[in-house]
Scaffold this active site. Structure first.
Site, PDB file in Angstrom:
ATOM      1  N   HIS A  76      -7.616  -9.541  15.474  1.00  0.00           N
ATOM      2  CA  HIS A  76      -8.120  -8.741  14.645  1.00  0.00           C
ATOM      3  C   HIS A  76      -9.051  -9.430  13.954  1.00  0.00           C
ATOM      4  CE1 HIS A  76      -7.850  -5.101  12.423  1.00  0.00           C
ATOM      5  NE2 HIS A  76      -6.777  -5.489  11.211  1.00  0.00           N
ATOM      6  N   ASP A 135       6.170  14.924 -10.564  1.00  0.00           N
ATOM      7  CA  ASP A 135       6.201  15.629  -9.586  1.00  0.00           C
ATOM      8  C   ASP A 135       4.912  17.310 -10.285  1.00  0.00           C
ATOM      9  OD1 ASP A 135       8.349  14.891  -8.595  1.00  0.00           O
ATOM     10  OD2 ASP A 135       9.381  16.084 -10.916  1.00  0.00           O
ATOM     11  N   CYS A 190       1.911  13.528 -14.600  1.00  0.00           N
ATOM     12  CA  CYS A 190       3.884  13.576 -13.760  1.00  0.00           C
ATOM     13  C   CYS A 190       4.146  13.010 -12.884  1.00  0.00           C
ATOM     14  CB  CYS A 190       3.949  14.429 -14.781  1.00  0.00           C
ATOM     15  SG  CYS A 190       3.057  14.920 -16.217  1.00  0.00           S
ATOM     16  N   LYS A 227       0.075   3.958  12.977  1.00  0.00           N
ATOM     17  CA  LYS A 227       1.823   3.347  11.781  1.00  0.00           C
ATOM     18  C   LYS A 227       1.408   4.553  10.848  1.00  0.00           C
ATOM     19  CE  LYS A 227      -2.018  -0.044  10.447  1.00  0.00           C
ATOM     20  NZ  LYS A 227      -2.514  -1.655  11.043  1.00  0.00           N
ATOM     21  N   ARG A 265      -3.374 -13.911   9.773  1.00  0.00           N
ATOM     22  CA  ARG A 265      -2.178 -13.607   9.214  1.00  0.00           C
ATOM     23  C   ARG A 265      -1.091 -13.799  10.577  1.00  0.00           C
ATOM     24  NH1 ARG A 265      -2.846  -6.889   8.221  1.00  0.00           N
ATOM     25  NH2 ARG A 265      -3.460  -7.328  10.719  1.00  0.00           N
ATOM     26  N   ARG A 309      -9.133  -0.301  18.856  1.00  0.00           N
ATOM     27  CA  ARG A 309      -7.910  -0.080  17.742  1.00  0.00           C
ATOM     28  C   ARG A 309      -8.079   0.400  16.998  1.00  0.00           C
ATOM     29  NH1 ARG A 309      -6.412  -5.224  18.253  1.00  0.00           N
ATOM     30  NH2 ARG A 309      -7.017  -5.148  16.413  1.00  0.00           N
ATOM     31  N   TYR A 347       2.309  13.858 -21.458  1.00  0.00           N
ATOM     32  CA  TYR A 347       3.392  12.570 -22.067  1.00  0.00           C
ATOM     33  C   TYR A 347       2.466  12.281 -22.705  1.00  0.00           C
ATOM     34  CZ  TYR A 347       7.212  13.021 -18.666  1.00  0.00           C
ATOM     35  OH  TYR A 347       8.425  13.767 -18.197  1.00  0.00           O
TER      36      TYR A 347
HETATM   37  C1  LIG Z   1      -3.515  -1.030  10.801  1.00  0.00           C
HETATM   38  C2  LIG Z   1      -5.101  -2.088  12.324  1.00  0.00           C
HETATM   39  C3  LIG Z   1      -6.215  -1.564  13.071  1.00  0.00           C
HETATM   40  C4  LIG Z   1      -6.372  -0.419  12.481  1.00  0.00           C
HETATM   41  O1  LIG Z   1      -7.550  -0.655  11.596  1.00  0.00           O
HETATM   42  P1  LIG Z   1      -7.758   0.418  10.987  1.00  0.00           P
HETATM   43  O2  LIG Z   1      -9.256  -0.703  10.030  1.00  0.00           O
HETATM   44  O3  LIG Z   1      -7.885   1.537   9.959  1.00  0.00           O
HETATM   45  O4  LIG Z   1      -9.457   1.005  12.306  1.00  0.00           O
HETATM   46  C5  LIG Z   1      -5.778  -2.572  13.651  1.00  0.00           C
HETATM   47  N1  LIG Z   1      -5.846  -3.413  14.406  1.00  0.00           N
HETATM   48  C6  LIG Z   1      -4.450  -3.941  13.493  1.00  0.00           C
HETATM   49  C7  LIG Z   1      -4.192  -5.381  13.843  1.00  0.00           C
HETATM   50  C8  LIG Z   1      -3.590  -3.008  12.532  1.00  0.00           C
HETATM   51  O5  LIG Z   1      -3.465  -3.658  11.946  1.00  0.00           O
END
Ligand SMILES: *Cc1c(COP(=O)(O)O)cnc(C)c1O
Length: 390
Positions: free
Chosen positions: A164, A318, A316, A42, A136, A223, A268
């Site tokens: 999660h 850029d 800045c 992502k 969440r 994941r 700046y």
């Molecule tokens: C972003 C995310 C992950 C990845 O998490 P990391 O800590 O970067 O490995 C896994 N599961 C869910 C649901 C996430 O939102």
């Protein structure tokens, strides 16, 4: 992907795809046998370039990816990414046809989300999110009526169930106990589903810190996001030591060098004030590239010819300024390293994130689309051509 002067003339992200492959292998070795690695790509693969990252991992045999929204998944499909792509975010039901057309698997965020997706009348593969304590997204792990209902809804085909962990990055006793309780809630839900005629399909709960800090788990997938990119979120100690290498380096060019007399100000707000005769270099990267503006005021440094040089004044939009008095040979066109290694010296993403009061996940994922992703080791950046050569 060839590296051209267009890519490395100003500012760029250098992506070490060998390191990425290495990290994927290290992570897989840490999982229980048969547990698949789902690569979390992502947010443009946390700023690393989602498509090249996913294609490379595909060549390593990774066949499952996770994204935040359908658009990210579609970009991968358009680029030729095969395998499962799971959309982790709560996709608006109106986008159900897109999910189906691009063969994306959708996470079901709660009962209402599942019903709304079903009502769109498009056949969808889904993974059920279970809330085991993060609060969440997810169907409460004990809400068996809601879990069962998802299996009976028309158009939804449940091919997985996941949760999660929210404090698995911490080794504190209370947090470790909370993680254990989350794991137990997940295990109870999966066992109940198995026995009640609701086949759970793919099961997954570990993210990076679940791999770093837990023993191998009995689930079918894990994941990994930040660990895949070879850095921790905040430099924390982890229970398991994995051999991981940073994938991203952040580089720019010196564009101009000048000498300031003692007492002269620069930038700046004249926020920099020369204490002595000072060589000041302008560098072609700024906060619009994703480099936090606060970095210069928090002791931010750059590497130039392997020497750490302090940022000067304010970042800045850029550009930024660096005090290069210690590197007298500094000249326009020189490569400046903001994250990564140069001649034996290294600035790690964790260091930059800490200075900015954030985590590497935020720092890296905000690196802007203005920075081309240049792969290594296929290409080394050439010296910048002089204006007369153009
Ligand atoms: C972003 C995310 C992950 C990845 O998490 P990391 O800590 O970067 O490995 C896994 N599961 C869910 C649901 C996430 O939102």
């Amino acid at each position: 992907m060839a590296c051209s002067m267009m890519d490395t003339g100003r500012a760029w992200r250098e992506i070490d795809l060998e390191a990425l492959s290495h990290n994927a292998r290290s992570l897989r070795a840490a999982l229980s046998p048969g547990c698949r690695l789902m690569a979390v790509v992502k947010a443009d693969a946390y700023g690393h370039g989602a498509l090249p990252v996913a294609l490379r991992l595909g060549r390593e045999g990774v066949d499952a990816f996770a994204v935040a929204c359908p658009e990210e998944g579609i970009a991968l499909r358009r680029g030729g990414v095969r395998g499962e792509i799971l959309v982790l975010g709560c996709t608006p039901p109106e986008q159900a046809p897109l999910l189906a057309r691009w063969a994306l698997t959708q996470a079901v965020a709660d009962g209402a989300h599942g019903r709304a997706l079903s009502a769109r009348g498009v056949p969808l593969a889904v993974h059920l999110a279970l809330d085991t304590g993060m609060h969440r997204l997810g169907i409460p792990a004990e809400d068996r009526a809601a879990i069962g209902e998802m299996y009976r809804l028309p158009n939804l085909r449940v091919t997985g169930v996941f949760s999660h962990l929210c404090v698995s990055d911490s080794l504190e006793e209370a947090h470790a106990a909370y993680t254990k309780a989350q794991l137990a809630r997940f295990a109870r839900a999966v066992a109940w589903m198995d026995g009640a005629g609701y086949p759970p399909g793919q099961t997954h709960i570990q993210a990076s810190y679940g791999i770093w800090n837990l023993p191998p788990q009995p689930w079918s997938m894990a994941r990994a996001g930040i660990a895949l990119y070879g850095v921790t979120s905040a430099g924390e100690a982890t229970r398991n030591r994995l051999d991981l290498r940073p994938v991203l380096s952040l580089r720019a060019r010196v564009t101009s060098v000048r000498t300031l007399a003692p007492g002269e100000g620069a930038g700046y707000g004249l926020a920099f004030r020369a204490q002595r005769e000072t060589r000041l270099a302008a560098v072609s990267m700024g906060y619009a590239d994703g480099l936090p503006r606060c970095l210069a005021g928090q002791g931010g440094q750059v590497l130039l010819h392997g020497v750490r040089c302090p940022m000067a004044g304010r970042v800045c939009m850029d550009q930024l300024l660096a005090d290069v008095t210690a590197v007298p040979q500094t000249a326009p066109g020189d490569v400046v390293t903001l994250i990564g290694a140069d001649s034996g010296q290294t600035i790690r993403a964790e260091e930059v994130a800490r200075r900015c009061g954030t985590i590497t996940n935020e720092l890296l994922s905000r690196l802007g689309p203005r920075l081309p992703c240049v792969p290594l080791p296929e290409a080394r950046y050439p010296a910048k051509p002089s204006v007369s050569a153009l």
